[in-house]
Design an enzyme around this catalytic site. Sequence first.
Site, PDB file in Angstrom:
ATOM      1  N   GLU A 148     117.822 -14.238 -75.467  1.00 52.22           N
ATOM      2  CA  GLU A 148     118.753 -13.249 -76.002  1.00 52.22           C
ATOM      3  C   GLU A 148     120.084 -13.486 -75.303  1.00 52.22           C
ATOM      4  O   GLU A 148     120.119 -13.596 -74.076  1.00 52.22           O
ATOM      5  CB  GLU A 148     118.274 -11.817 -75.691  1.00 52.22           C
ATOM      6  CG  GLU A 148     119.198 -10.788 -76.322  1.00 52.22           C
ATOM      7  CD  GLU A 148     118.972  -9.355 -75.836  1.00 52.22           C
ATOM      8  OE1 GLU A 148     118.304  -9.174 -74.804  1.00 52.22           O
ATOM      9  OE2 GLU A 148     119.482  -8.433 -76.488  1.00 52.22           O
TER      10      GLU A 148
ATOM     11  N   ARG B 208     105.385 -15.428 -65.705  1.00 49.42           N
ATOM     12  CA  ARG B 208     106.750 -15.854 -65.460  1.00 49.42           C
ATOM     13  C   ARG B 208     106.907 -16.340 -64.022  1.00 49.42           C
ATOM     14  O   ARG B 208     106.130 -15.983 -63.142  1.00 49.42           O
ATOM     15  CB  ARG B 208     107.719 -14.715 -65.714  1.00 49.42           C
ATOM     16  CG  ARG B 208     107.569 -13.573 -64.686  1.00 49.42           C
ATOM     17  CD  ARG B 208     108.722 -12.603 -64.742  1.00 49.42           C
ATOM     18  NE  ARG B 208     108.686 -11.773 -65.941  1.00 49.42           N
ATOM     19  CZ  ARG B 208     109.628 -11.799 -66.886  1.00 49.42           C
ATOM     20  NH1 ARG B 208     110.647 -12.615 -66.776  1.00 49.42           N
ATOM     21  NH2 ARG B 208     109.543 -11.009 -67.927  1.00 49.42           N
TER      22      ARG B 208
ATOM     23  N   LYS C 163     117.650  -9.437 -65.488  1.00 46.93           N
ATOM     24  CA  LYS C 163     119.015  -9.642 -65.990  1.00 46.93           C
ATOM     25  C   LYS C 163     119.877  -8.416 -65.727  1.00 46.93           C
ATOM     26  O   LYS C 163     121.069  -8.532 -65.459  1.00 46.93           O
ATOM     27  CB  LYS C 163     118.978  -9.911 -67.495  1.00 46.93           C
ATOM     28  CG  LYS C 163     118.871 -11.384 -67.853  1.00 46.93           C
ATOM     29  CD  LYS C 163     119.270 -11.577 -69.317  1.00 46.93           C
ATOM     30  CE  LYS C 163     118.412 -12.635 -69.973  1.00 46.93           C
ATOM     31  NZ  LYS C 163     118.618 -12.688 -71.432  1.00 46.93           N
TER      32      LYS C 163
END
Length: 599
Positions: free
Chosen positions: A48, A279, A289
């Site tokens: 994104e 992850r 983020k």
Amino acid sequence: MPDTNTNPDEPKAESRNFIEQIVDADIASGKWGDAGDRSVVATRFPPEPNGYLHIGHAKSICLNSGLAEQFGGTFKLRFDDTNPAKEEQEYVDSIIGDVEWLGARWEGEVRFASDYFGQFYEWARDLIAKGLAYVDEQSPEQIRNNRGNVTEPGVNSPFRDRPAAESLDLFARMKAGEFEDGSMVLRAKIDMASPNMNLRDPVMYRVLNAHHHRTGDTWHIYPMYDWAHGLEDSIEGITHSICTLEFENHRPLYDWFIDAINKDRGEPIHHPQQIEFARLEPTYIITSKRSLKLLVDENHVTGWDDPRMPTISGLRRRGFTPESFRSFAKATGVTKYKGSHDIGLLEAAVRDHLNTEAPRRMAVLDPIKVVITNWGEHGDESRIEEFNAVNNPNNPDDGSRTVTFGKEIYIERDDFMEDPPKKFFRLGPGREVRLRYAYWVTCTDFIKDDAGNITEIHCTYDPQTKGGENPPPDAEGKVRKVKGTIHWVGAHDAVDAEVRLIDRLFTAEHPAKAPKDDEGGWSFMDNLNPDSMKVVRNAKFEPALASRTPSESAWADGIRRYQFERLGYFCEDRDSTQSNLVFNRTVTLRDSWAKNAGK
RNA sequence: GGGGCAAUGGUGUAAUCGGUAGCACGACAGAUUCUGAUUCUGUUAGUCGGGGUUCAAGUCCCUGUUGCCCUACCA
């Protein structure tokens, strides 16, 4: 004993991670095409564009592009730009640059989810017509309250069973911009009592009268990630749709959407297989983020590409190489176990790469002047001698350069002790050391200022040790030995430079983890390292550091990287100019002396 | 009181049909060295607990424990 028909001389088959094993099995069974056809493998990286990529994304890029490369399949780069409120062109540009820098090659053009908005809309209409979706006019609060919780089922919306024609009409008007933000949504009609919260009539579209960075003002409704993501993968023919663990509970929903579209449909649309993995979670780093953006917005760092940031652009600026990212990604493995990964592995990876690739140079970070008192006794006192210094002892092809030596030089303040312990192999009163590539020198005296700081060291040199070589044996056949070799820079031609000593941004191993006794006042900012960047402004460099020497090959990304002997690996910062050199420390050398001294 | 997922040395990961628990990073010792680097050699240390099946279990069965994820009109 079992039958051991394996030849011990044969190299052992490389171990396969669980995703590779799935792909192997799919190819063998012909799940995506002809059995044995490896080229059917299709992967993607779907960021994104709402922030800069970090090291966790780098791993995902390596995984996805690496899989395609390994099998001879295809890898795509696609932006998941379904939320106009958070997404910006700046992020698109930085992400493309980062993926390129990492060396991942994508097939065709960069793709955007927004390119498929029309198709998503048609499929949504199809679901409404089939009675599988409806327009809900409840408020966001009502929707939340009626969803139930993990142990209590939700209750159906009063709009759930409205006629398809009515939903179709309303949906068209939502799209046309007739309604306010938040006034209504399109929901999938699944099961408000499902133990999987994602299946309790999830929202597919919301009204958002917002400007989109690519589609402008053409849309007034935007698809939710859960509705869009699986369809994007379907449109692009992605076979193995790799994502992180938290989407495990979403997979049944993605499957439901594809099945719903395919219901009563002649030619079914492609149904990708989603695979979840844990992850990357490196120690001493945060990868949220939101938190990274906070660091930037509150000026705790100079920007997304601050060399202390765990972003790809930050780590690149710090001097890490694409190769080091790839070997770190490989070393950390691919599993479903949610552990944490020692950041030391990344440092080991970059040392390993730079050790073979980086030319060596001499630089003095905290200079102290040394005067060779007997320099005039063996020739002209003002003479300058030249010595040959190899660029990389581990790589003879790298050639050599010239360093020059005279009466005055600089050495590292740390390399002298007024009253050194026995195991200190460097300079001290009466002690002899080798100056790398130059001469052996013995300390005869030192000068202190009023504050007690040592300002100058006096040494004599031994002309017999020219080039740093051992002196000839004495009359009794004994060869004098020296324990230490230290680096230096000639005072007559030293180049002034700025060096940024970068250390970890956080002092805690898991900076984002709140302490157990936290009562709400804690913030990850509490773990910020106040000494994460020390700027040294009076460093002295050998002249060969001022510009690339002819014997030196250029780095693929244009960044000059060196090993400063005995100090670490450094690279030139983008702030650097011909008149004001600026270098960043990527990582120190392993230092068993410092480690033991600390004990 | 629900659902999903996971657990192998200090850390991260392998172990194909149930058959010698291997590798990397680290740590520790030693050798080499014109970088206290590199390189080389060696040492250290592990199958979450309890039952069961089996000649044989990290692997199969039962059971427990612990951790993570899930109740945005974020992704």
